[in-house]
Design a protein around this motif. Structure first.
Motif, PDB file in Angstrom:
ATOM      1  N   ARG A 134      -1.476  -6.529  -6.625  1.00 27.74           N
ATOM      2  CA  ARG A 134      -2.429  -5.651  -5.961  1.00 27.74           C
ATOM      3  C   ARG A 134      -2.193  -5.680  -4.454  1.00 27.74           C
ATOM      4  N   PRO A 135      -2.490  -4.561  -3.766  1.00 30.41           N
ATOM      5  CA  PRO A 135      -2.376  -4.552  -2.302  1.00 30.41           C
ATOM      6  C   PRO A 135      -3.391  -5.509  -1.687  1.00 30.41           C
ATOM      7  N   PRO A 136      -3.224  -5.875  -0.424  1.00 33.44           N
ATOM      8  CA  PRO A 136      -4.233  -6.697   0.252  1.00 33.44           C
ATOM      9  C   PRO A 136      -5.615  -6.040   0.121  1.00 33.44           C
ATOM     10  N   SER A 137      -6.667  -6.837   0.089  1.00 30.25           N
ATOM     11  CA  SER A 137      -8.013  -6.335  -0.222  1.00 30.25           C
ATOM     12  C   SER A 137      -8.472  -5.218   0.715  1.00 30.25           C
ATOM     13  N   HIS A 138      -8.187  -5.321   2.024  1.00 29.99           N
ATOM     14  CA  HIS A 138      -8.617  -4.262   2.951  1.00 29.99           C
ATOM     15  C   HIS A 138      -7.897  -2.946   2.643  1.00 29.99           C
ATOM     16  N   ALA A 139      -6.621  -3.025   2.272  1.00 29.78           N
ATOM     17  CA  ALA A 139      -5.848  -1.829   1.945  1.00 29.78           C
ATOM     18  C   ALA A 139      -6.285  -1.273   0.592  1.00 29.78           C
ATOM     19  N   ALA A 184      -9.272  -1.488  -0.728  1.00 30.78           N
ATOM     20  CA  ALA A 184     -10.568  -0.822  -0.531  1.00 30.78           C
ATOM     21  C   ALA A 184     -10.365   0.554   0.106  1.00 30.78           C
ATOM     22  N   TRP A 185      -9.448   0.654   1.051  1.00 30.82           N
ATOM     23  CA  TRP A 185      -9.149   1.923   1.701  1.00 30.82           C
ATOM     24  C   TRP A 185      -8.570   2.918   0.705  1.00 30.82           C
ATOM     25  N   LEU A 186      -7.639   2.458  -0.131  1.00 28.64           N
ATOM     26  CA  LEU A 186      -7.018   3.327  -1.129  1.00 28.64           C
ATOM     27  C   LEU A 186      -8.040   3.854  -2.136  1.00 28.64           C
ATOM     28  N   ALA A 187      -9.010   3.024  -2.481  1.00 28.12           N
ATOM     29  CA  ALA A 187     -10.013   3.399  -3.478  1.00 28.12           C
ATOM     30  C   ALA A 187     -10.872   4.574  -3.020  1.00 28.12           C
ATOM     31  N   LYS A 188     -10.931   4.810  -1.723  1.00 26.65           N
ATOM     32  CA  LYS A 188     -11.760   5.893  -1.176  1.00 26.65           C
ATOM     33  C   LYS A 188     -11.051   7.244  -1.209  1.00 26.65           C
ATOM     34  N   ASN A 189      -9.836   7.327  -1.808  1.00 29.77           N
ATOM     35  CA  ASN A 189      -9.050   8.556  -1.809  1.00 29.77           C
ATOM     36  C   ASN A 189      -8.856   9.044  -0.367  1.00 29.77           C
ATOM     37  N   PRO A 190      -8.088   8.319   0.417  1.00 29.94           N
ATOM     38  CA  PRO A 190      -8.075   8.474   1.873  1.00 29.94           C
ATOM     39  C   PRO A 190      -7.169   9.558   2.457  1.00 29.94           C
ATOM     40  N   MET A 191      -6.785  10.593   1.713  1.00 30.52           N
ATOM     41  CA  MET A 191      -5.800  11.545   2.246  1.00 30.52           C
ATOM     42  C   MET A 191      -6.243  12.192   3.554  1.00 30.52           C
ATOM     43  N   GLY A 192      -7.512  12.586   3.673  1.00 28.40           N
ATOM     44  CA  GLY A 192      -7.988  13.173   4.927  1.00 28.40           C
ATOM     45  C   GLY A 192      -7.865  12.189   6.078  1.00 28.40           C
ATOM     46  N   VAL A 224       0.837  -1.194   0.000  1.00 27.59           N
ATOM     47  CA  VAL A 224       0.000   0.000   0.000  1.00 27.59           C
ATOM     48  C   VAL A 224       0.880   1.256   0.000  1.00 27.59           C
ATOM     49  N   MET A 225       2.087   1.158   0.503  1.00 24.38           N
ATOM     50  CA  MET A 225       2.983   2.306   0.599  1.00 24.38           C
ATOM     51  C   MET A 225       3.517   2.760  -0.760  1.00 24.38           C
ATOM     52  N   ARG A 226       3.394   1.941  -1.794  1.00 23.83           N
ATOM     53  CA  ARG A 226       3.902   2.366  -3.104  1.00 23.83           C
ATOM     54  C   ARG A 226       3.066   3.493  -3.702  1.00 23.83           C
ATOM     55  N   PHE A 227       1.905   3.787  -3.116  1.00 26.20           N
ATOM     56  CA  PHE A 227       1.041   4.855  -3.607  1.00 26.20           C
ATOM     57  C   PHE A 227       1.328   6.197  -2.928  1.00 26.20           C
ATOM     58  N   PHE A 228       2.305   6.219  -2.025  1.00 26.83           N
ATOM     59  CA  PHE A 228       2.674   7.442  -1.318  1.00 26.83           C
ATOM     60  C   PHE A 228       4.138   7.764  -1.596  1.00 26.83           C
ATOM     61  N   PHE A 266       0.231  11.574  -3.196  1.00 30.12           N
ATOM     62  CA  PHE A 266      -0.642  10.402  -3.189  1.00 30.12           C
ATOM     63  C   PHE A 266      -0.939  10.090  -4.645  1.00 30.12           C
ATOM     64  N   LYS A 267      -0.555   8.927  -5.094  1.00 25.86           N
ATOM     65  CA  LYS A 267      -0.633   8.586  -6.512  1.00 25.86           C
ATOM     66  C   LYS A 267      -2.030   8.092  -6.887  1.00 25.86           C
ATOM     67  N   LYS A 268      -2.961   9.026  -6.899  1.00 26.00           N
ATOM     68  CA  LYS A 268      -4.366   8.703  -7.196  1.00 26.00           C
ATOM     69  C   LYS A 268      -4.525   8.120  -8.603  1.00 26.00           C
ATOM     70  N   GLY A 269      -3.787   8.653  -9.560  1.00 24.63           N
ATOM     71  CA  GLY A 269      -3.874   8.159 -10.937  1.00 24.63           C
ATOM     72  C   GLY A 269      -3.482   6.690 -11.048  1.00 24.63           C
ATOM     73  N   VAL A 270      -2.471   6.284 -10.298  1.00 23.02           N
ATOM     74  CA  VAL A 270      -2.036   4.887 -10.312  1.00 23.02           C
ATOM     75  C   VAL A 270      -3.131   3.997  -9.721  1.00 23.02           C
ATOM     76  N   ILE A 271      -3.787   4.481  -8.686  1.00 21.82           N
ATOM     77  CA  ILE A 271      -4.886   3.719  -8.078  1.00 21.82           C
ATOM     78  C   ILE A 271      -6.043   3.591  -9.057  1.00 21.82           C
ATOM     79  N   GLU A 272      -6.358   4.681  -9.762  1.00 22.61           N
ATOM     80  CA  GLU A 272      -7.431   4.630 -10.759  1.00 22.61           C
ATOM     81  C   GLU A 272      -7.102   3.619 -11.845  1.00 22.61           C
ATOM     82  N   GLN A 273      -5.835   3.568 -12.262  1.00 24.63           N
ATOM     83  CA  GLN A 273      -5.418   2.568 -13.249  1.00 24.63           C
ATOM     84  C   GLN A 273      -5.597   1.159 -12.709  1.00 24.63           C
ATOM     85  N   LEU A 274      -5.302   0.986 -11.438  1.00 28.18           N
ATOM     86  CA  LEU A 274      -5.417  -0.322 -10.794  1.00 28.18           C
ATOM     87  C   LEU A 274      -6.847  -0.839 -10.868  1.00 28.18           C
TER      88      LEU A 274
END
Length: 182
Positions: free
Chosen positions: A148-153, A155-163, A60-64, A127-135
């Motif tokens: 792919r990251p573990p399913s719980h991570a 799902a969390w990434l898909a919510k655009n979790p910066m806040g 999950v850290m590869r997106f930061f 935060f590499k939102k574009g990479v997540i969208e591609q995923l």
């Protein structure tokens, strides 16, 4: 001998490496995800980090991305080690074999280069939102070679979790400081 702060070879400015920050945040997210559902990660305790955050290829850290934080000034601090003795009492280390409750300014001391109180530096966190969208694209979902990251991570990434990401770090930091003060 002075224990030097990490510094730039270009201009000699002290800095905190972005990779160190990323490692610290990785530990915070590991704790956060694990506490959400500890029963889900009981399968193989030796690989708990991999189960919670993913392995090198799927982390999950590869997106930061964290930049280094540079500072302007440092100062020298003369320090003395305070350590535990065999009877669980604290004491000041004065030489290799001498530790006692009486503080002496001389003897076994170490000089550290330190950042000044209230020093400021700049950090850029991406935060590499574009990479997540591609995923999540239809084409990518079909590709089984993509790690792919573990399913719980995921799902969390898909919510655009910066806040929430900043809130998790702040909550952890405040708890840590409360423990230190106590």
């Amino acid at each position: 001998e002075i224990k030097r702060h990490i510094f730039s070879g270009f201009d000699g400015k002290p800095y905190i490496p972005g990779s160190s920050l990323k490692g610290a945040v990785s530990s915070i997210l590991l704790s956060y995800f694990y506490k959400l559902n500890p029963q889900a990660f009981q399968i193989n305790k030796s690989k708990i980090s991999e189960q919670v955050l993913g392995n090198f290829e799927s982390s999950v850290m590869r997106f930061f991305q964290f930049t280094d934080i540079y500072f302007e000034e440092t100062f020298l601090t003369n320090t003395k080690i305070f350590n535990l003795q065999n009877n669980w009492a604290g004491g000041w280390k004065h030489s290799r074999n001498e530790t006692n409750a009486k503080f002496k300014e001389t003897g076994f001391t170490t000089i550290y280069e330190s950042l000044r109180l209230l020093s400021k530096g700049s950090l850029m966190l991406s935060f590499k939102k574009g990479v997540i969208e591609q995923l999540y694209s239809e084409e990518t979902k079909k590709n089984t070679k993509i790690k792919r990251p573990p399913s719980h991570a995921e799902a969390w990434l898909a919510k655009n979790p910066m806040g929430q990401f900043c809130q998790i770090i702040n909550t952890h930091t405040l708890r840590f400081l409360e423990k230190e003060i106590t």
